[in-house]
Design an enzyme around this catalytic site. Structure first.
Site, mmCIF file in Angstrom:
data_model
loop_
_atom_site.group_PDB
_atom_site.id
_atom_site.type_symbol
_atom_site.label_atom_id
_atom_site.label_comp_id
_atom_site.label_asym_id
_atom_site.label_seq_id
_atom_site.Cartn_x
_atom_site.Cartn_y
_atom_site.Cartn_z
ATOM 1 N N SER A 225 -9.492 8.270 -68.544
ATOM 2 C CA SER A 225 -9.004 7.875 -67.240
ATOM 3 C C SER A 225 -7.670 7.136 -67.367
ATOM 4 O O SER A 225 -6.731 7.628 -67.983
ATOM 5 C CB SER A 225 -10.089 7.017 -66.575
ATOM 6 O OG SER A 225 -9.795 6.754 -65.242
ATOM 7 N N HIS B 196 -8.172 12.667 -65.445
ATOM 8 C CA HIS B 196 -8.735 13.101 -64.163
ATOM 9 C C HIS B 196 -7.926 12.482 -63.030
ATOM 10 O O HIS B 196 -7.048 11.645 -63.241
ATOM 11 C CB HIS B 196 -10.222 12.746 -64.048
ATOM 12 C CG HIS B 196 -10.519 11.275 -63.930
ATOM 13 N ND1 HIS B 196 -11.766 10.795 -63.607
ATOM 14 C CD2 HIS B 196 -9.742 10.177 -64.093
ATOM 15 C CE1 HIS B 196 -11.746 9.475 -63.573
ATOM 16 N NE2 HIS B 196 -10.522 9.076 -63.861
#
Length: 330
Positions: free
Chosen positions: A83, A106
């Site tokens: 992330s 993401h």
């Protein structure tokens, strides 16, 4: 107070460790950037990552500060850079991944409470953040933005070999033991093999092999105190040696604390202050606070290259709502 990062002097440069959720424990990037900004401009930085991500605002600020840093920045992914942590990794001049490490990218996500207008504002904010991260991943990899956008939308986990092939890493290293203070299973596409492989948190796992050897040598070099006689209390049981504090552990803790204080003072350019802190037995939080106060009194900014983060006078009201009610996650 716990912190998700550590910055310390190491072999003529600096070692930066992010081994937890970015922005956890109420510690924002402001403190991180203050300590980073205290480093001389040409300092070589080894950034070690093992993080699930966290506050995307903090991650973007850290990425930008590292990108501006004049000295070399080598990123070592010591297990997982997921992330927002994977976006920080993109600031490295070199990105090194052990063969069993993972990198995940993401789309950022968030939560907002408010009216439909607040939620539309939130959606627009997420779109802007995602677009900035997309450009960063694409620039690093050399891949088309459309391809990277697809990987972000799918929450893509990349092994070290896959990250190297995708251009998101520059070199492979020998496998390492993966341990974490965070729950990998919370991600929707986390590889089951990785979830099973992550070991139970160990308070010593954040130390490098060199640290452990150094600590052992330091402890071995300190002579044991003279044995103390054990008194027999006629009104109670004899003192049990097994209940006495472990002298070796106490010495090791004291040595580690002293080294941390000296490192903080050196990084802040105030090595002469270490003696006073040690005499006062000041906590690391107190040392850090005092050093930052000293730096603030000396100059209005950390350095011209590392301005302090903060809200501008043009910040819109919805930003205050966001700050109070949620943390954006990257």
């Amino acid at each position: 107070m716990n912190s998700w990062y550590t910055i310390r002097a190491r072999d003529g440069g600096a070692e930066v460790l992010i081994y937890d959720e970015i922005g956890a424990y109420g510690v924002s990037a402001k403190g991180f950037l203050a300590e980073l900004g205290a480093l001389p401009d040409e300092t070589a930085i080894d950034l070690r990552l093992n993080s699930p991500g966290g506050s995307v605002f903090d991650a973007v600020a850290i990425h930008n500060a590292l990108s501006r840093h004049a000295g070399s920045v080598t990123v070592w992914i010591d297990g997982i850079a997921a992330s927002a942590a994977s976006y920080i990794a993109m600031a490295g001049d070199e990105i090194v991944m052990p063969e069993n490490a993972f990198l995940m990218i993401h789309d950022p996500s968030g939560l907002v409470m408010g009216t439909a207008a607040d939620m539309r504002e939130m959606a627009g904010t997420l779109d802007k953040i995602a677009a900035g991260m997309l450009r960063g991943y694409a620039a690093r990899s050399g891949r088309p933005e459309e391809e990277i956008a697809g990987l972000m939308a799918a929450e893509t986990w990349l092994t070290a070999a896959e990250a190297l092939e995708a251009g998101l890493a520059t070199r492979l290293a020998e496998p390492v033991r993966i341990a974490a203070r965070f729950d990998i299973a919370r991600f929707r596409n986390a590889p089951p093999a990785l979830v099973d492989a992550v070991e139970t948190p160990d308070p010593e796992y954040a130390k490098t092999e060199t640290d452990i050897v150094d600590d052992a040598n330091d402890v071995a070099s300190v002579p044991d105190p003279a044995p103390q006689p054990v008194a027999d209390d006629p009104d109670g049981p004899m003192a049990d040696a097994s209940t006495a504090p472990n002298a070796t552990a106490i010495r090791a803790e004291a040595i580690a604390h002293a080294r941390a204080v000296v490192d903080l003072c050196r990084l802040a350019g105030q090595p002469q202050m270490a003696g006073r802190f040690l005499e006062e037995d000041a906590s690391l939080d107190a040392v850090r606070s005092s050093l930052l106060d000293t730096k603030a009194e000396a100059a209005p900014e950390i350095t011209p290259h590392h301005p302090q983060p903060g809200r501008s006078a043009t910040t819109r009201p919805w930003g205050d709502v966001i700050a109070r009610t949620f943390k954006l996650k990257g």
